[in-house]
Design an enzyme around this catalytic site. Structure first.
Site, PDB file in Angstrom:
ATOM      1  N   GLU A   1      64.621  -1.755 -37.481  1.00  0.00           N
ATOM      2  CA  GLU A   1      65.012  -0.400 -37.081  1.00  0.00           C
ATOM      3  C   GLU A   1      63.785   0.349 -36.596  1.00  0.00           C
ATOM      4  OE1 GLU A   1      66.960   1.936 -40.207  1.00  0.00           O
ATOM      5  OE2 GLU A   1      66.135   3.750 -39.323  1.00  0.00           O
TER       6      GLU A   1
ATOM      7  N   LYS B   1      74.756   4.014 -44.177  1.00  0.00           N
ATOM      8  CA  LYS B   1      73.405   4.085 -44.741  1.00  0.00           C
ATOM      9  C   LYS B   1      73.470   5.098 -45.881  1.00  0.00           C
ATOM     10  CE  LYS B   1      68.895   5.958 -43.342  1.00  0.00           C
ATOM     11  NZ  LYS B   1      67.754   5.596 -42.501  1.00  0.00           N
TER      12      LYS B   1
ATOM     13  N   ARG C   1      60.923   8.506 -33.628  1.00  0.00           N
ATOM     14  CA  ARG C   1      60.134   9.641 -34.128  1.00  0.00           C
ATOM     15  C   ARG C   1      58.787   9.747 -33.439  1.00  0.00           C
ATOM     16  NH1 ARG C   1      60.680   8.335 -40.555  1.00  0.00           N
ATOM     17  NH2 ARG C   1      62.901   7.847 -40.443  1.00  0.00           N
TER      18      ARG C   1
HETATM   19  C1  3PG Z   1      64.215   5.984 -43.039  1.00  0.00           C
HETATM   20  O1  3PG Z   1      64.026   6.459 -41.950  1.00  0.00           O
HETATM   21  O2  3PG Z   1      65.240   5.367 -43.327  1.00  0.00           O
HETATM   22  C2  3PG Z   1      63.182   6.206 -44.083  1.00  0.00           C
HETATM   23  O3  3PG Z   1      62.172   7.030 -43.632  1.00  0.00           O
HETATM   24  C3  3PG Z   1      62.596   4.938 -44.591  1.00  0.00           C
HETATM   25  O4  3PG Z   1      62.284   5.248 -45.878  1.00  0.00           O
HETATM   26  P1  3PG Z   1      60.994   4.677 -46.599  1.00  0.00           P
HETATM   27  O5  3PG Z   1      59.819   5.004 -45.716  1.00  0.00           O
HETATM   28  O6  3PG Z   1      60.970   5.425 -47.906  1.00  0.00           O
HETATM   29  O7  3PG Z   1      61.188   3.217 -46.784  1.00  0.00           O
END
Ligand code: 3PG
Length: 209
Positions: free
Chosen positions: A42, A130, A46
């Site tokens: 994914e 999700k 950003r």
């Molecule tokens: C996301 O976009 O799903 C989260 O920022 C990922 O979360 P993590 O950095 O805590 O794994």
């Protein structure tokens, strides 16, 4: 729609969430993750180069399944699909996104953090969601709680998940896979430590579910 997203969820126990700051890092990063057994990735929308990074993976890394994360608008969804995204992920869901993405017919993991949000998405036909932000919103205990009244919804929890707590989620019957950035830490990407990332991916790919 669920069959297509199911293939992505089934690909590996973990979907790496990657934020790419240098577009040239995209291809070696996706290759390193796929080499470790994590084909689905994914790419969060950003950073300024995120769509170019997604496109580079989609074009040059056939062993990867490139998706777009942080999809907040229909415009972003369309741009990601045009860049070659095989799936989309959003931290939540809006009516505009539900209608727009359904029309596009692209696999999508919409985000939910409360039972009502899960139910609304379920009503709209989205049985794969999700759970975000997983740790902050109640963690594995929350998903266990939803399992009894909402057994037909399968989750990919993301947010605060690491090698240490991934097993708590993956052992639940209503969890298909987990997502997280721990398999591709920004420091290792900056250092171009692709072998190190492959090692983290291998450990994540071996997690039981
Ligand atoms: C996301 O976009 O799903 C989260 O920022 C990922 O979360 P993590 O950095 O805590 O794994």
């Amino acid at each position: 729609m669920s069959e297509k997203i199911d293939r992505i969820i089934a690909a590996a126990p973990v979907i790496p969430v990657v934020t790419i700051r240098v577009v040239e890092d995209a291809v070696p990063l996706a290759r390193a993750l796929a080499a470790g057994g994590l084909p689905a990735v994914e790419v969060t929308l950003r950073t300024p180069g995120s769509l170019a990074a997604l496109e580079a993976i989609a074009r040059n890394v056939p062993e990867a399944i490139a998706g777009a994360g942080t999809v907040l608008s229909k415009g972003q969804a369309k741009a990601a699909a045009e860049a070659g995204a095989a799936f989309l992920v959003s931290p939540g869901a809006t009516e505009a996104l539900i209608l727009g993405i359904r029309e596009m017919g692209i696999p999508w993991l919409p985000g939910a953090a409360t039972a009502s949000e899960v139910m609304r998405l379920r009503e709209a036909g989205f049985y794969r969601q999700k759970f975000f932000p997983a740790e902050q919103a109640g963690g594995a205990a929350m998903l266990k709680g939803w399992g009894a009244p909402l057994p037909d919804v399968v989750f990919c929890p993301t947010g605060g998940i690491s090698a240490a707590n991934a097993k708590d989620y993956l052992s639940l019957p209503n969890v298909g896979c987990v997502g997280g950035s721990w398999v591709a830490p920004s420091k290792m990407i900056a250092e171009k430590d692709w072998a190190g990332i492959t090692a983290l991916a291998q450990a994540a790919a071996a997690l039981p579910r």
